[in-house]
Design a protein around this motif. Structure first.
Motif, short mmCIF file in Angstrom:
data_model
loop_
_atom_site.label_atom_id
_atom_site.label_comp_id
_atom_site.label_asym_id
_atom_site.label_seq_id
_atom_site.Cartn_x
_atom_site.Cartn_y
_atom_site.Cartn_z
N UNK A 21 0.82 -1.23 0.00
CA UNK A 21 0.00 0.00 0.00
C UNK A 21 0.85 1.27 0.00
N UNK A 22 2.03 1.23 0.63
CA UNK A 22 2.85 2.45 0.67
C UNK A 22 4.28 2.25 0.15
N UNK A 23 4.55 1.07 -0.45
CA UNK A 23 5.89 0.85 -0.99
C UNK A 23 5.80 -0.02 -2.23
N UNK A 24 6.91 -0.18 -2.92
CA UNK A 24 6.91 -0.97 -4.15
C UNK A 24 7.18 -2.45 -3.93
N UNK A 25 7.29 -2.90 -2.67
CA UNK A 25 7.58 -4.33 -2.44
C UNK A 25 6.43 -5.19 -2.94
N UNK A 26 6.78 -6.38 -3.45
CA UNK A 26 5.71 -7.28 -3.90
C UNK A 26 4.90 -7.84 -2.73
N UNK A 28 3.37 -10.93 -2.95
CA UNK A 28 3.17 -12.36 -3.20
C UNK A 28 3.24 -13.18 -1.92
N UNK A 29 2.37 -14.18 -1.84
CA UNK A 29 2.30 -15.01 -0.64
C UNK A 29 3.37 -16.10 -0.68
N UNK A 30 3.91 -16.42 0.51
CA UNK A 30 4.76 -17.60 0.63
C UNK A 30 6.23 -17.39 0.31
N UNK A 31 6.67 -16.15 0.17
CA UNK A 31 8.08 -15.89 -0.13
C UNK A 31 8.94 -16.16 1.11
N UNK A 32 10.24 -16.31 0.91
CA UNK A 32 11.18 -16.48 2.02
C UNK A 32 11.00 -15.33 3.00
N UNK A 33 10.95 -15.62 4.31
CA UNK A 33 10.73 -14.55 5.29
C UNK A 33 11.66 -13.36 5.07
N UNK A 34 11.08 -12.18 5.18
CA UNK A 34 11.79 -10.90 5.11
C UNK A 34 12.44 -10.60 3.77
N UNK A 35 12.04 -11.34 2.72
CA UNK A 35 12.60 -11.03 1.40
C UNK A 35 11.74 -9.99 0.67
N UNK A 36 10.59 -9.66 1.26
CA UNK A 36 9.70 -8.71 0.59
C UNK A 36 9.39 -7.51 1.48
N UNK A 37 10.36 -7.09 2.24
CA UNK A 37 10.15 -5.94 3.12
C UNK A 37 11.18 -4.86 2.76
N UNK A 38 10.69 -3.74 2.29
CA UNK A 38 11.61 -2.65 1.91
C UNK A 38 11.84 -1.74 3.12
N UNK A 39 12.65 -0.75 2.91
CA UNK A 39 12.95 0.18 4.02
C UNK A 39 11.69 0.88 4.51
N UNK A 148 2.69 -3.90 5.56
CA UNK A 148 2.39 -2.98 4.46
C UNK A 148 1.50 -3.57 3.38
N UNK A 149 1.03 -4.80 3.59
CA UNK A 149 0.06 -5.38 2.64
C UNK A 149 -1.25 -4.59 2.77
N UNK A 150 -1.86 -4.21 1.65
CA UNK A 150 -3.06 -3.37 1.75
C UNK A 150 -4.29 -4.14 2.23
#
Ligand code: ADP
Ligand code: MG
Length: 482
Positions: A21-26, A28-39, A148-150
């Motif tokens: 909702x507030x960043x460009x991170x994907x 997608x469900x089920x990714x490796x933990x903390x691989x989809x968290x931006x600053x 940050x997931x909407x």
């Protein structure tokens, strides 16, 4: 004493966006933990959130579909609290000025009656992260992928009066968001979950009773079960002279009981204030009209139209519209079959197709049989080329070949043409009568039900190919004359 049950639901729907909702991170469900968290998701100092435009469109879509007022100006607020999976120390949500409010939705109750449920508001917010307690010994892990997931939080008026009504309302909202294409509604993945607020009062009382809030219910069945046990607990407590404490409770499905989680926080505990990092959301008429133009036919309207246009029953229409894809499939299948009652096609979809899809864990998009093949198969039942049970075999054979074979060649190849020739059926009936003397005596002694067994035996002997009506008729006439 007669008690009235009062329920209001807060449903959290994950919006089907590609990025947060507030960043460009994907997302997608089920990714490796903390691989989809931006600053931004991590709440680093100095970074700024930027609103994802598509969540605004989705919220408007929901608002229009539920006759809500669309706020021309809404504001994001910080809801402050501490939790290890919330690194910023606050969640961005909407508080005083939600994006849509004051709407309603009609739901169809079990007895067929329609009830209108008020929708207080629906607001946009970000999801928090997840604490993982099971994977590590003596430690907890934190996965911030979900941060940050909407979410669209949909808050109902306290209009629901039983666990069943609450379940029906939740199913209706679920159906609606999937029709609108704003959420995949996947409950296993947590994309659709709800908090149930429950209270009771004496029948006739105007004032609402003290409520408890049952947190994070993620299946329709659990919502209903949790409400039922909570209502029982409240009634027992009040009838024993006790008092309800306003609190948040957890439902334990294994023990089928609710337990206190924490005492109810008040809004002012959160110290809500407008988020200075985000501009107010301004919505103009043009945007509303653009979104309105994209609205699909809504579930209630579609159900009514299927009943009217195809002459199918309320319950069949309700089931066939459970997702837009199933309704599309059904309507496609009825296209070139003007002489087949749509009910036949509906039956094939509800029985054969759903069984096959369930067996292989597929959704209807993965069907190996095209809608026109289903139409053709229904046609073959209608004109008596095959019996319903042979149709089931045809279905399975086509499915096995991945849909590459056609209905006629399967009927031919497996010799599935229905036997309507009376002499052939008579011979089989005679065999069955000779081989089942005990049942024949039972039937003659008035045990009417045995006829079903005997018809079954003839059908078996004919490998499902005899016309069951003919079998029934011949059997009865032979038994009454002998
Ligand atoms: P909060 O934000 O503190 O959870 P709200 O006033 O926004 O509280 O209400 C949340 C939900 O609780 C709404 O769905 C509302 O309909 C429901 N609700 C409020 N009061 C009651 C009550 N006495 N009994 C049952 N439900 C209630
Ligand atoms: Mg709440």
């Amino acid at each position: 004493m007669a008690w009235e049950i009062v329920i209001g639901l807060e449903i959290h729907t994950q919006l089907a966006t590609k990025s947060k909702i507030f960043s460009g991170s994907p997302t997608q469900y089920g990714a490796t933990p903390n691989s989809q968290a931006s600053l931004v998701d991590l709440g680093y100092p100095g970074v700024l959130p930027v609103l994802n435009q598509s969540v605004v469109h989705m919220a408007i879509k929901f608002g229009l579909a539920t006759d809500c007022e669309i706020s021309r100006r809404s504001v994001f607020a910080r809801k402050n609290y501490f939790y290890p999976d919330l690194p910023k120390g606050y969640q961005i949500s909407q508080y005083e000025l939600p994006i849509v409010h004051s709407g309603h939705l009609d739901i169809v109750l079990d007895d067929g009656n329609i009830k209108t449920i008020g929708i207080t508001r629906a607001h946009l917010e970000e999801d928090a992260g997840k604490s993982l307690h099971e994977d590590f010994q003596g430690l907890s892990g934190i996965d911030l992928n979900r941060t940050g997931t909407p979410l669209l939080e949909i808050v109902s008026e306290p209009d629901l009066r039983s666990a069943e009504e609450a379940g029906t309302y939740m199913r209706s909202i679920h159906k609606l968001v999937r029709y609108l294409g704003i959420s995949d509604g996947n409950m296993q993945e947590g994309s659709f979950r709800c908090d149930a607020n429950v209270s009771i009062r004496k029948k006739g009382d105007k004032k609402l009773g003290t409520r408890t809030e049952l947190k994070n219910l993620n299946s329709f069945r659990f919502v209903e079960k949790a409400i039922r046990v909570e209502v029982e607990r409240q009634i027992d407590l009040l009838e024993d002279g006790g008092k309800i404490t306003q609190e948040t409770r957890l439902y334990d499905a294994d023990k089928n009981e609710t337990r206190p989680m924490r005492s109810k926080e008040e809004a002012n505990d959160y110290r809500y204030f407008p988020d200075p990092d985000l501009l107010p959301v301004i919505i103009n008429d043009e945007l509303i009209e653009n979104v309105r133009a994209e609205l699909p036919e809504l579930p209630n309207a579609r159900t009514k139209r299927l009943i009217r246009d195809h002459g199918i029953s309320d319950s069949m229409a309700e089931e066939l519209t459970s997702s837009p894809a199933i309704a599309d499939y059904f309507e496609e299948a009825t296209k070139n079959t003007p002489h087949v009652p749509a009910k036949r096609i509906g039956n094939l979809i509800q029985r054969e197709l759903s069984a096959a899809l369930n067996r292989e864990g597929l959704s209807i998009e993965g069907s190996k049989i095209s809608p026109s093949m289903i139409g053709k198969l229904a046609q073959k039942i209608e004109d008596n080329t095959v019996s319903a049970s042979a149709a089931s075999t045809v279905f399975d054979e086509i499915w096995k070949t991945g849909g590459s074979s056609n209905v006629d060649s399967i009927i031919e190849k497996h010799g599935l043409k229905q036997i309507t020739d009376m002499h052939t059926i008579e011979a089989m009936v005679d065999d069955v009568i000779i081989n089942n003397p005990e049942q024949i005596i039972q039937f003659k002694n008035g045990k009417e039900k045995v006829i079903g067994f005997l018809v079954g035996q003839v059908m078996k002997e004919s490998k499902g190919k005899a016309n069951p009506q003919n079998v029934n008729q011949i059997l009865r006439s032979k038994l009454s004359s002998s």
